[in-house]
Write an enzyme that holds these catalytic residues in place. Structure first.
Site, PDB file in Angstrom:
ATOM      1  N   GLU A 106      -2.156   0.700  -8.624  1.00  0.00           N
ATOM      2  CA  GLU A 106      -3.564   0.274  -8.566  1.00  0.00           C
ATOM      3  C   GLU A 106      -4.539   1.539  -7.997  1.00  0.00           C
ATOM      4  O   GLU A 106      -3.681   2.204  -6.978  1.00  0.00           O
ATOM      5  CB  GLU A 106      -3.889  -0.920  -7.472  1.00  0.00           C
ATOM      6  CG  GLU A 106      -5.239  -1.508  -7.318  1.00  0.00           C
ATOM      7  CD  GLU A 106      -5.426  -2.669  -6.427  1.00  0.00           C
ATOM      8  OE1 GLU A 106      -6.244  -2.911  -5.737  1.00  0.00           O
ATOM      9  OE2 GLU A 106      -4.227  -3.410  -6.555  1.00  0.00           O
TER      10      GLU A 106
ATOM     11  N   GLU B 142     -12.219  -2.375  -8.477  1.00  0.00           N
ATOM     12  CA  GLU B 142     -12.677  -2.790  -7.246  1.00  0.00           C
ATOM     13  C   GLU B 142     -13.778  -1.847  -6.629  1.00  0.00           C
ATOM     14  O   GLU B 142     -14.714  -2.018  -5.993  1.00  0.00           O
ATOM     15  CB  GLU B 142     -11.695  -2.963  -6.003  1.00  0.00           C
ATOM     16  CG  GLU B 142     -11.010  -1.588  -5.514  1.00  0.00           C
ATOM     17  CD  GLU B 142     -10.297  -1.879  -4.163  1.00  0.00           C
ATOM     18  OE1 GLU B 142     -10.493  -1.779  -3.148  1.00  0.00           O
ATOM     19  OE2 GLU B 142      -9.091  -2.575  -4.669  1.00  0.00           O
TER      20      GLU B 142
ATOM     21  N   ASP C 238     -14.650  -7.091  -9.221  1.00  0.00           N
ATOM     22  CA  ASP C 238     -14.807  -7.821  -7.831  1.00  0.00           C
ATOM     23  C   ASP C 238     -16.145  -8.251  -8.041  1.00  0.00           C
ATOM     24  O   ASP C 238     -17.337  -7.413  -8.192  1.00  0.00           O
ATOM     25  CB  ASP C 238     -14.726  -6.454  -6.733  1.00  0.00           C
ATOM     26  CG  ASP C 238     -15.262  -7.345  -5.404  1.00  0.00           C
ATOM     27  OD1 ASP C 238     -16.046  -8.022  -5.621  1.00  0.00           O
ATOM     28  OD2 ASP C 238     -14.561  -7.026  -4.439  1.00  0.00           O
TER      29      ASP C 238
ATOM     30  N   LYS D  86       0.821  -1.159  -0.127  1.00  0.00           N
ATOM     31  CA  LYS D  86       0.096   0.101  -0.134  1.00  0.00           C
ATOM     32  C   LYS D  86       0.912   1.312  -0.091  1.00  0.00           C
ATOM     33  O   LYS D  86       1.901   1.302   0.734  1.00  0.00           O
ATOM     34  CB  LYS D  86      -0.791   0.048   1.282  1.00  0.00           C
ATOM     35  CG  LYS D  86      -1.959  -1.161   1.571  1.00  0.00           C
ATOM     36  CD  LYS D  86      -3.019  -1.185   0.214  1.00  0.00           C
ATOM     37  CE  LYS D  86      -4.058  -2.180   0.487  1.00  0.00           C
ATOM     38  NZ  LYS D  86      -5.094  -2.068  -0.331  1.00  0.00           N
TER      39      LYS D  86
ATOM     40  N   HIS E 246     -10.170  -8.151  -7.466  1.00  0.00           N
ATOM     41  CA  HIS E 246     -10.119  -7.593  -6.134  1.00  0.00           C
ATOM     42  C   HIS E 246     -10.702  -8.648  -5.025  1.00  0.00           C
ATOM     43  O   HIS E 246     -11.811  -9.038  -5.097  1.00  0.00           O
ATOM     44  CB  HIS E 246     -11.033  -6.327  -5.996  1.00  0.00           C
ATOM     45  CG  HIS E 246     -10.881  -5.612  -4.498  1.00  0.00           C
ATOM     46  ND1 HIS E 246     -12.171  -5.734  -3.762  1.00  0.00           N
ATOM     47  CD2 HIS E 246      -9.981  -5.390  -3.686  1.00  0.00           C
ATOM     48  CE1 HIS E 246     -11.951  -5.202  -2.820  1.00  0.00           C
ATOM     49  NE2 HIS E 246     -10.525  -4.820  -2.423  1.00  0.00           N
TER      50      HIS E 246
ATOM     51  N   ASP F 115      -0.648  -0.044  -4.369  1.00  0.00           N
ATOM     52  CA  ASP F 115      -2.294   0.312  -4.290  1.00  0.00           C
ATOM     53  C   ASP F 115      -2.376   1.636  -3.694  1.00  0.00           C
ATOM     54  O   ASP F 115      -1.934   1.702  -2.125  1.00  0.00           O
ATOM     55  CB  ASP F 115      -2.960  -0.984  -3.586  1.00  0.00           C
ATOM     56  CG  ASP F 115      -4.333  -0.487  -3.671  1.00  0.00           C
ATOM     57  OD1 ASP F 115      -4.992   0.387  -3.995  1.00  0.00           O
ATOM     58  OD2 ASP F 115      -5.288  -1.551  -3.194  1.00  0.00           O
TER      59      ASP F 115
END
Length: 370
Positions: free
Chosen positions: A223, A249, A272, A168, A299, A197
């Site tokens: 992401e 997502e 997702d 992240k 996701h 992400d």
């Protein structure tokens, strides 16, 4: 074929297996609505969806008050027609998270029922493109985790056979993200993938700055760099960087994916199955991405996505975030960093109904029958 005679809904609340934080939120709980559909032959299918933290009660109310009653008497095999009719019946609420998550729980239950009636696992029912898929892990890359622990987790995942680790990003300054990522890259070497992400936290200008930094570290994808409803900004970012841009997502209909693909704004589609409204729209998005020569890396929900990604040819990775272990008798099969879909008839999740029934939230139980 057999018509639907009974529909039950219930919900459980799952605590996250580890502390999960990103640039905009903390994953405090997983409210998990369930739908069980039974047909005139006594066969049943079980579907589910989820929310991160809040909103489960809204999904349950929509299911109870506006959707499940419309299933009675319908032919269970007519999944596409049922999905379209239900969506049309709540058209004023679409496109949105609550409506899609409610539709998904119904749609997944119908596919589970179809596969059980046919005696086939979902991955074969939908195409049977492969028998396993490589995994990357997100569980050790949360934003609060210190650099040394990030490195240790990536090395451990690499040793277990994982293909990559997601980290992240979204620290206050670019240099903080760089230090973390550089340490992981130096530890794992050039052949191990690192995904990042941002969870929609950046402006376009800041996303461009971070993308330039990511290029030097050979990052596999960037992401959700910006708010998901800004297709134009993602197209501009994608045109100016060699780092693949991943989105999906936070998108709730096939049409939203169409706009991204047609604009060249996404190089990785992260559809997702719960948030897009179920298996029926998920497979449409996957085939649409294939037509654009774009990969699908979904996701979350690995226990269900394992079957879906093995049904299609354009899914190079599955995300490892375990969450259903406490509700299942046997977890998803994994060997040397690869996931294997279940060969049992159904969607591939071995639910432990004794446990689920014991932890149901009583206020949300409802049932309709013919």
């Amino acid at each position: 074929m057999a018509h639907i005679t009974k529909v039950e809904i219930f919900m459980v609340d799952l605590a996250p297996k580890v502390r999960r934080t990103d640039a905009i939120q903390s994953f405090d709980s997983q409210q998990t609505p369930f739908v069980r559909i039974t047909d005139a032959d006594g066969q049943s299918g079980l579907g589910y969806s989820y929310t991160i933290g809040q909103g489960g009660s809204a999904i349950m109310a929509l299911l109870r008050d506006d959707l499940i009653g419309k299933l009675l008497g319908r032919e269970a095999e007519e999944i596409g027609g049922i999905w379209f009719d239900l969506k049309r019946s709540i058209n004023a609420l679409a496109v949105g998270a609550v409506s899609s998550l409610a539709l998904a729980a119904i749609d997944i239950a119908l596919w589970d029922l179809r596969c059980k009636r046919a005696g086939l696992p979902l991955w074969r029912m939908l195409g049977g493109a492969r028998q396993s898929v490589p995994m990357y892990t997100t569980e050790g890359g949360w934003l609060h985790i210190d650099t040394d622990t990030l490195v240790a987790d990536a090395l451990a995942a690499q040793a277990r056979g994982f293909s990559g680790s997601k980290v992240k990003i979204g620290k206050p300054h670019l240099a903080e993200d760089r230090v973390r990522l550089q340490a992981v890259r130096e530890a794992v070497g050039p052949d191990y993938e690192i995904m990042v992400d941002a969870n929609q936290c950046f402006t376009l200008s800041e996303a461009k700055r971070r993308a330039a930094m990511l290029e030097h570290l050979d990052i596999a994808w960037f992401e959700e760099p910006m708010p998901a409803d800004d297709v134009t900004a993602h197209a501009e970012l994608a045109a100016g960087t060699s780092v693949p841009v991943a989105v999906g997502e936070s998108m709730y209909s096939p049409s939203q994916f169409k706009d991204y693909l047609a604009s060249g704004a996404a190089s990785i589609v992260q559809v997702d199955v719960a948030r897009v409204g179920g298996i029926t729209p998920w497979i449409k998005v996957a085939h649409m991405a294939e037509a654009f020569n774009v990969s699908v890396c979904p996701h979350f929900l690995m226990e269900l996505h394992a079957s879906l990604v093995c049904a299609i040819p354009n899914a190079p990775w599955l995300e490892y975030i375990p969450q259903l272990d406490s509700l299942t008798r046997a977890g998803m099969r994994m060997e040397k960093g690869r996931a294997y879909p279940s060969d049992a008839p159904g969607v591939g999740i071995d639910w432990d109904m004794d446990v689920i029934n014991a932890v149901r939230i009583e206020d949300f139980n409802a049932e309709v029958s013919a």
